[in-house]
Write an enzyme that holds these catalytic residues in place. Structure first.
Site, PDB file in Angstrom:
ATOM      1  N   PHE A 127       0.769  -1.205  -0.207  1.00  0.00           N
ATOM      2  CA  PHE A 127       0.129  -0.003   0.106  1.00  0.00           C
ATOM      3  C   PHE A 127       1.041   1.164  -0.141  1.00  0.00           C
ATOM      4  O   PHE A 127       1.702   1.519   0.960  1.00  0.00           O
ATOM      5  CB  PHE A 127      -0.858  -0.133   1.157  1.00  0.00           C
ATOM      6  CG  PHE A 127      -1.938   0.989   1.030  1.00  0.00           C
ATOM      7  CD1 PHE A 127      -3.300   0.785   0.541  1.00  0.00           C
ATOM      8  CD2 PHE A 127      -1.833   2.222   1.891  1.00  0.00           C
ATOM      9  CE1 PHE A 127      -4.162   1.638   0.473  1.00  0.00           C
ATOM     10  CE2 PHE A 127      -2.867   3.276   1.833  1.00  0.00           C
ATOM     11  CZ  PHE A 127      -4.256   2.816   1.009  1.00  0.00           C
ATOM     12  N   ASP A 198       2.602  -4.842   8.411  1.00  0.00           N
ATOM     13  CA  ASP A 198       1.264  -4.079   8.242  1.00  0.00           C
ATOM     14  C   ASP A 198       0.102  -4.980   7.950  1.00  0.00           C
ATOM     15  O   ASP A 198      -0.084  -5.986   7.223  1.00  0.00           O
ATOM     16  CB  ASP A 198       1.051  -3.291   6.942  1.00  0.00           C
ATOM     17  CG  ASP A 198       0.111  -2.447   6.732  1.00  0.00           C
ATOM     18  OD1 ASP A 198      -0.982  -2.621   7.217  1.00  0.00           O
ATOM     19  OD2 ASP A 198       0.412  -1.193   6.106  1.00  0.00           O
ATOM     20  N   TYR A 223     -10.602   0.590  10.799  1.00  0.00           N
ATOM     21  CA  TYR A 223     -11.952   0.877  10.184  1.00  0.00           C
ATOM     22  C   TYR A 223     -12.213  -0.277   9.278  1.00  0.00           C
ATOM     23  O   TYR A 223     -13.380   0.027   8.398  1.00  0.00           O
ATOM     24  CB  TYR A 223     -11.823   2.222   9.720  1.00  0.00           C
ATOM     25  CG  TYR A 223     -10.651   2.776   8.810  1.00  0.00           C
ATOM     26  CD1 TYR A 223     -10.472   2.188   7.522  1.00  0.00           C
ATOM     27  CD2 TYR A 223      -9.392   3.361   9.293  1.00  0.00           C
ATOM     28  CE1 TYR A 223      -9.418   2.612   6.890  1.00  0.00           C
ATOM     29  CE2 TYR A 223      -8.443   3.725   8.644  1.00  0.00           C
ATOM     30  CZ  TYR A 223      -8.369   3.339   7.383  1.00  0.00           C
ATOM     31  OH  TYR A 223      -7.292   3.547   6.651  1.00  0.00           O
ATOM     32  N   LYS A 224     -11.452  -1.073   8.918  1.00  0.00           N
ATOM     33  CA  LYS A 224     -11.644  -1.978   7.694  1.00  0.00           C
ATOM     34  C   LYS A 224     -12.468  -3.127   8.370  1.00  0.00           C
ATOM     35  O   LYS A 224     -13.531  -3.004   8.825  1.00  0.00           O
ATOM     36  CB  LYS A 224     -10.317  -2.461   7.122  1.00  0.00           C
ATOM     37  CG  LYS A 224      -9.883  -1.172   6.323  1.00  0.00           C
ATOM     38  CD  LYS A 224      -8.457  -1.519   5.569  1.00  0.00           C
ATOM     39  CE  LYS A 224      -8.056  -0.189   4.863  1.00  0.00           C
ATOM     40  NZ  LYS A 224      -6.472  -0.220   4.582  1.00  0.00           N
ATOM     41  N   ARG A 372     -12.083  -4.886  -7.138  1.00  0.00           N
ATOM     42  CA  ARG A 372     -11.989  -5.628  -5.767  1.00  0.00           C
ATOM     43  C   ARG A 372     -13.142  -5.809  -4.812  1.00  0.00           C
ATOM     44  O   ARG A 372     -13.948  -4.860  -4.659  1.00  0.00           O
ATOM     45  CB  ARG A 372     -10.910  -4.618  -4.814  1.00  0.00           C
ATOM     46  CG  ARG A 372     -10.129  -5.301  -3.716  1.00  0.00           C
ATOM     47  CD  ARG A 372      -9.218  -4.210  -3.329  1.00  0.00           C
ATOM     48  NE  ARG A 372      -9.719  -3.261  -2.777  1.00  0.00           N
ATOM     49  CZ  ARG A 372      -9.305  -2.296  -1.754  1.00  0.00           C
ATOM     50  NH1 ARG A 372      -8.073  -2.903  -0.979  1.00  0.00           N
ATOM     51  NH2 ARG A 372      -9.948  -1.406  -1.203  1.00  0.00           N
TER      52      ARG A 372
END
Ligand code: PLP
Length: 413
Positions: A127, A198, A223-224, A372
């Site tokens: 990312f 990560d 928050y995912k 995705r």
């Protein structure tokens, strides 16, 4: 069981041990939400809890809440609550700031633990914020060189006794590819380097065993898959073994050994508390705590079993019902090597995703050409997978995605 009809999916949903968890989210029944890997849905009770905290703790108790409601210690108390989800112990996780900022802290602390080594390894396709934060820290400190794993270049090719730190994403944000945390950590340690994992796309999606794998540092967001809500604070894990020597340069007063002594000199707090910086964003912890109440009741091995079944089913159905419609699988075919998401390529992925959103199937687009779809086991149904594939097939067969309005790019894709 082999799924050949929507009724088979409904039967799987009826037998789903996580079925009760789904009812704990506020989700419109008209929506097939396959983007919980980007922003998890809202747990029920969050708004009521938020109002209560604002009215009672802020409105009435005011400044007394720093002590009485535990505001000051939120980064540590919520860190301890999150720790079991990543296989960490109490006093090893602090919840604060964003993933980017926490990576900066973990990275600079790790570099200091490996003096005399000047090489940093990461991945071309990690990312981007991770690469940007490393770049900023390395330019600021000076004297470091970056090597990237990528097409034709493996970690083994790059490891040497000059390597200080390796930063890797446990689950790839585009393809969902999972690294073998234990084997890779061991390999890095054999060369005397430290690892930072990560966990943004793995926390809440699969069991993680940081201490068992002897991981040095880890960072991630909430928050995912963890449903902490927009703006929820991120976390940083610092292995107990490194805590006495790990110091980070964002030496704000909340990481001080005695913040209310108001000394002129910085003295880092003992333990993971020194990874705090400034005043915690108190209200942002409230939805996360509501979500963690829910996570206390969830078995991560059940989550993993179900998300592997959901993603397998999605791929099987896409291969069966969307064959020859210009789609290509961009995720590993084997569920063991895949997180909780599936990536597909199409010549017009952006438009196809927009057309799907217009039909109530929410996924997202990642440049340059990937759509995705996330399948959080906490709320996605087998029947959703069936319906999503039928709608995808319809969008492709009818060419609905060619409508000009679907080509307009927004800021967030
Ligand atoms: C989502 C995500 C981030 C987000 O970083 P923030 O600083 O919280 O915006 C970082 N790394 C990965 C791998 C991600 O998927």
């Amino acid at each position: 069981m082999t799924v050949t009809s929507r009724a088979d999916c409904v039967e799987l949903d009826d037998r789903d041990p996580l079925a009760a968890v789904r009812t704990r989210f506020e989700l419109s029944p008209d929506l097939i939400y396959l983007d919980g890997n980007s922003l998890g849905p809202l747990p029920s009770g969050t708004a009521a809890r938020m109002t209560e905290v604002i009215q009672a703790q802020w409105g009435q108790d005011l400044i007394r809440s720093w002590n009485d409601a535990g505001w000051f210690d939120k980064p540590l108390t919520v860190g301890d609550r999150l720790a079991p989800l990543v296989g960490a112990g109490p006093g090893e996780v602090v919840v604060c700031d964003s993933t980017s900022v926490n990576l900066f802290k973990a990275f600079t602390a790790a570099l200091e633990l490996r003096p005399g080594r000047s090489v940093v390894i990461s991945e071309t396709r990690i990312f981007p914020t991770d690469l940007y934060m490393l770049q900023g820290a390395m330019e600021f400190l000076g004297g470091y060189r970056r090597e990237l794993i990528g097409e034709g270049v493996s970690l083994e090719d790059l490891l040497s006794d000059e390597v200080a730190v390796v930063v890797l994403s446990h689950v790839d944000y585009v393809t969902g590819r999972v690294h073998d945390m234990r084997a890779v950590t061991e390999l890095i340690h054999r060369h005397g380097a430290l690892v930072i994992w990560d966990l943004c796309h793995s926390v809440g999606a699969l069991p993680i065993a940081l201490n068992d794998c002897e991981v040095d540092f880890a960072v991630g967001c909430t928050y995912k898959y963890l449903n902490g809500g927009p703006g929820a604070p991120a976390f940083v894990f610092v292995s107990r073994q490194h805590q006495p020597d790990a110091v980070q340069p964002l030496s704000g007063w909340h990481g001080h050994a005695a913040p209310f002594a108001f000394d002129a000199d910085y003295q880092p707090a003992a333990g993971v508390a020194r990874f705090r910086v400034g005043t915690p964003l108190v209200l942002s912890y409230v939805p996360l705590e509501v979500s963690l109440d829910l996570w206390d009741q969830i078995d991560l091995s059940e989550v993993r079993t179900k998300n592997q079944r959901l993603t397998d089913l999605f791929i099987d159905l896409v291969e069966r019902d969307c064959a020859d419609l210009g789609l290509q699988l961009a995720s590993p075919r084997s569920a063991a090597e895949r997180g909780s998401q599936v990536a597909l390529r199409h010549e017009a992925s952006y438009q196809v995703v927009q057309a799907l959103i217009a039909r109530g199937v929410i996924g997202d687009f990642r440049a340059p050409d990937v759509m995705r779809f996330g399948f959080p086991a906490t709320y996605v149904k087998y029947a959703d997978v069936w319906d999503a594939v039928q709608i995808l097939r319809d969008v492709l067969i009818t060419g609905q995605w060619r409508d000009a309005r679907f080509a307009v790019r927004s800021t967030v894709t």
